[in-house]
Motif scaffolding. Structure first.
Motif, PDB file in Angstrom:
ATOM      1  N   ASN A  37       0.976  -1.191  -0.005  1.00  0.00           N
ATOM      2  CA  ASN A  37      -0.033   0.003  -0.114  1.00  0.00           C
ATOM      3  C   ASN A  37       1.030   1.121  -0.092  1.00  0.00           C
ATOM      4  N   PRO A  38       1.236   1.750  -1.286  1.00  0.00           N
ATOM      5  CA  PRO A  38       2.250   2.854  -1.300  1.00  0.00           C
ATOM      6  C   PRO A  38       1.768   4.093  -0.643  1.00  0.00           C
ATOM      7  N   SER A  39       0.403   4.189  -0.289  1.00  0.00           N
ATOM      8  CA  SER A  39      -0.005   5.448   0.357  1.00  0.00           C
ATOM      9  C   SER A  39       0.645   5.375   1.960  1.00  0.00           C
ATOM     10  N   ILE A  40       1.341   4.254   2.313  1.00  0.00           N
ATOM     11  CA  ILE A  40       1.775   4.359   3.756  1.00  0.00           C
ATOM     12  C   ILE A  40       3.356   4.396   3.520  1.00  0.00           C
ATOM     13  N   LYS A  41       3.870   5.326   3.989  1.00  0.00           N
ATOM     14  CA  LYS A  41       5.405   5.547   3.694  1.00  0.00           C
ATOM     15  C   LYS A  41       5.855   5.741   5.398  1.00  0.00           C
ATOM     16  N   ILE A  42       6.735   4.702   5.605  1.00  0.00           N
ATOM     17  CA  ILE A  42       7.247   4.832   6.914  1.00  0.00           C
ATOM     18  C   ILE A  42       8.838   5.436   6.954  1.00  0.00           C
ATOM     19  N   PRO A  43       8.629   6.461   7.612  1.00  0.00           N
ATOM     20  CA  PRO A  43      10.073   7.454   7.689  1.00  0.00           C
ATOM     21  C   PRO A  43      11.060   7.068   8.819  1.00  0.00           C
ATOM     22  N   GLY A  44      12.374   7.248   8.307  1.00  0.00           N
ATOM     23  CA  GLY A  44      13.520   6.857   9.147  1.00  0.00           C
ATOM     24  C   GLY A  44      14.898   7.716   8.939  1.00  0.00           C
ATOM     25  N   ILE A  45      15.652   7.424   9.717  1.00  0.00           N
ATOM     26  CA  ILE A  45      16.835   8.135   9.374  1.00  0.00           C
ATOM     27  C   ILE A  45      18.016   7.066   9.709  1.00  0.00           C
ATOM     28  N   TRP A  46      19.239   7.334   8.822  1.00  0.00           N
ATOM     29  CA  TRP A  46      20.300   6.086   8.944  1.00  0.00           C
ATOM     30  C   TRP A  46      21.581   6.777   8.318  1.00  0.00           C
ATOM     31  N   SER A  47      22.793   6.036   8.538  1.00  0.00           N
ATOM     32  CA  SER A  47      23.929   6.770   7.996  1.00  0.00           C
ATOM     33  C   SER A  47      24.771   5.483   7.197  1.00  0.00           C
ATOM     34  N   GLY A  48      25.559   6.001   6.284  1.00  0.00           N
ATOM     35  CA  GLY A  48      26.466   5.088   5.755  1.00  0.00           C
ATOM     36  C   GLY A  48      27.661   6.037   5.585  1.00  0.00           C
ATOM     37  N   SER A  49      28.616   5.430   4.343  1.00  0.00           N
ATOM     38  CA  SER A  49      29.987   5.950   4.188  1.00  0.00           C
ATOM     39  C   SER A  49      29.999   6.004   2.711  1.00  0.00           C
ATOM     40  N   GLY A  50      30.955   6.975   2.169  1.00  0.00           N
ATOM     41  CA  GLY A  50      31.251   7.194   0.770  1.00  0.00           C
ATOM     42  C   GLY A  50      32.528   7.658   0.733  1.00  0.00           C
ATOM     43  N   PHE A  51      32.946   8.059  -0.638  1.00  0.00           N
ATOM     44  CA  PHE A  51      34.106   8.542  -0.830  1.00  0.00           C
ATOM     45  C   PHE A  51      34.411   9.651  -2.019  1.00  0.00           C
ATOM     46  N   PHE A  52      35.211  10.696  -1.879  1.00  0.00           N
ATOM     47  CA  PHE A  52      35.444  11.282  -3.203  1.00  0.00           C
ATOM     48  C   PHE A  52      36.043  10.595  -4.180  1.00  0.00           C
ATOM     49  N   VAL A  53      35.285  10.429  -5.378  1.00  0.00           N
ATOM     50  CA  VAL A  53      36.074   9.737  -6.419  1.00  0.00           C
ATOM     51  C   VAL A  53      36.801  10.270  -7.547  1.00  0.00           C
ATOM     52  N   LYS A  54      37.993  10.045  -8.024  1.00  0.00           N
ATOM     53  CA  LYS A  54      38.774  10.760  -8.765  1.00  0.00           C
ATOM     54  C   LYS A  54      38.164  10.128 -10.449  1.00  0.00           C
ATOM     55  N   PHE A  55      37.266  10.916 -11.149  1.00  0.00           N
ATOM     56  CA  PHE A  55      36.859  10.438 -12.313  1.00  0.00           C
ATOM     57  C   PHE A  55      36.972  11.604 -13.390  1.00  0.00           C
ATOM     58  N   LYS A  56      37.941  11.414 -14.340  1.00  0.00           N
ATOM     59  CA  LYS A  56      37.872  12.526 -15.477  1.00  0.00           C
ATOM     60  C   LYS A  56      38.091  14.046 -14.627  1.00  0.00           C
ATOM     61  N   ASN A  57      37.298  14.901 -15.081  1.00  0.00           N
ATOM     62  CA  ASN A  57      37.484  16.293 -14.157  1.00  0.00           C
ATOM     63  C   ASN A  57      36.594  16.466 -13.276  1.00  0.00           C
TER      64      ASN A  57
END
Length: 467
Positions: A37-57
């Motif tokens: 039932n897409p009319s129901i949306k359960i909000p939440g907060i979370w975290s993860g990681s990432g990195f600045f990537v060297k790619f072209k310019n």
């Protein structure tokens, strides 16, 4: 950064300045209620990681896992270079089906300026390794922000194993470096200042088993995301099966070598190459396969690479050479690498992209793999009919929720019913279904399902569609 070999610990300390923590506000996608039932949306907060990537310019672009930002409505990053400041990002694109689990985000132009102004040193852009075949036992360091830690964490280990891809999945490296929740999206690096791959997942209930998405796949994803917003790998465009000595007489082969083509999909790669069912694929671009579809030769001794791993790393549009056996005769053909043929039943994991109708006391949606999985958890028997239609070319509509005390409930409709007709007209999309309903305002409408279930509903003049 210098390219000569250094002590891995020192390399990791230097490269961790390019790793960021990702802070997400979004919808909890695992909630079955939201899927049905897409009319129901359960909000939440979370975290993860990432990195600045060297790619072209590119400037300000960050690689992470797709599962970190999927179904997010706000994504911010923080960095050890900028104290506890947070910066807004934009989602460039992601692999929605998580195969592989890669996404690309970027600092907005204003936030990139603010980041540079705030940072105690220039942004460290990390380079993706060109090496597609790391050795088992190669030392690595995994960097990330596990368990919501506010400073980057470094764990050590090795590439311990490899997991081959399949028709639906991509290859992964296995490591004994600790990868915990929150580490997702951070880099695994080697002593050459290179990112070997993307920290992706851990094995639940196992000790020191984590998974890394290879840098070679990450590169393809970045290129595709910049061009198309959603990436696609080259696909075989058919079904393959293991060869066996029992087939020697039937296939006119002297020994069981190569894989059998059991089905050629319409508008796919094999059809383009004029490959037929019962042909035996011996090699792709001179890479030979045994009867299991595993790469032969020296590389096959150290890696369990298979035919799907080979085809996925070929850029779409590049010419591919196939050597195959037909009626005992060795043949060669060429075709351009292409994505998988579009099917009627697809994956749709992004909650905000799920279209639906709320009418006659029920929720109707286009059938997707996520819906099939959710219904299986509620009613395993309903899934049997749903699985039968996965390979069809046309989409299908499915009932995913019934409100109590409504017309649909009174007629004992159930979740999982596949709608095929409305007033004797075939309907495959929400638009087709809605048009039939609207054309019959003030009248009644007969709806028929694949199971044989029927419903006769009153269409009110003032009917409104919940979408």
């Amino acid at each position: 950064m210098t390219k000569s070999k250094h002590k891995l610990t020192d390399v990791a300390r230097e490269m961790m300045s390019g790793v960021v923590q990702i802070h997400v506000e979004g919808y909890i996608e695992e909630d079955i209620q939201s899927i049905l039932n897409p009319s129901i949306k359960i909000p939440g907060i979370w975290s993860g990681s990432g990195f600045f990537v060297k790619f072209k310019n590119l400037e300000g672009y960050i690689v992470t896992n797709a599962h970190v930002i999927r179904n997010a409505y706000k994504v911010e990053i923080s960095s050890m270079l900028t104290s506890e400041e947070r910066f807004d990002t934009e989602i460039v694109g992601l692999v929605k089906q998580l195969e592989p689990d890669v996404a690309l985000i970027k600092l907005t132009d204003e936030e990139l300026k603010r980041f540079k102004k705030t940072a105690i040193q220039p942004i460290a852009y990390l380079e993706l390794s060109e090496k597609t075949n790391p050795s088992r036992g190669e030392a690595i360091k995994a960097i990330g922000y596990p368990l919501g830690m506010v400073e980057p964490n470094i764990t050590g280990g090795e590439i311990t194993n490899f997991i081959s891809g399949s028709e639906l999945t991509t290859e992964r490296f296995v490591t004994n470096a600790a990868i915990n929740p929150g580490n997702s999206g951070g880099p695994s690096i080697n002593e050459n200042f290179e990112v070997v791959g993307l920290n992706t997942a851990m094995m639940v209930n196992a000790e020191n088993i984590g998974f890394i998405t290879p840098a070679s796949f990450v590169k393809i994803i970045i290129e595709n995301l910049l061009l198309f917003n959603e990436p696609h790998f080259a696909d075989i465009g058919g079904k393959l099966q293991k060869n066996a000595e029992n087939f020697n007489l039937f296939l006119n082969q002297s020994q069981a070598k190569g894989v059998i083509v059991s089905k050629v999909l319409k508008n796919g790669f094999l059809e383009s190459a004029k490959i037929q069912p019962y042909d035996v694929i011996l090699s792709i671009n001179q890479v030979e396969f045994d009867r299991h579809g595993i790469v032969m030769g020296k590389e096959g001794i150290y890696r369990h690479k298979n035919i799907f791993d080979i085809i996925k790393l070929i850029p779409i549009g590049q010419e591919v050479e196939i050597t195959y056996l037909r009626n005992g005769k060795r043949e060669t053909t060429k075709a351009f690498a292409m994505r998988d043929p579009q099917k009627g039943i697809v994956s749709n994991p992004i909650l905000n992209e799920r279209a639906y109708l709320e009418v006659f006391g029920m929720i109707i949606q286009p059938l997707s793999f996520e819906i099939i999985q959710a219904i299986q958890e509620i009613d395993p028997y309903s899934q049997v009919d749903l699985l039968k239609v996965i390979d069809q070319d046309q989409p299908m509509l499915v009932v995913t929720h019934i409100y109590q005390g409504t017309e649909a409930d009174e007629m004992e409709w159930s979740i999982g019913e596949l709608i095929t007709q409305a007033n004797h007209q075939e309907v495959h999309t929400l638009e087709e279904f809605q048009k039939v309903v609207e054309d019959n305002r003030g009248k009644s409408i007969l709806i028929k399902c694949l199971s044989g279930t029927i419903g006769y509903f009153n269409v009110e003049e003032s009917i409104k569609f919940g979408i």
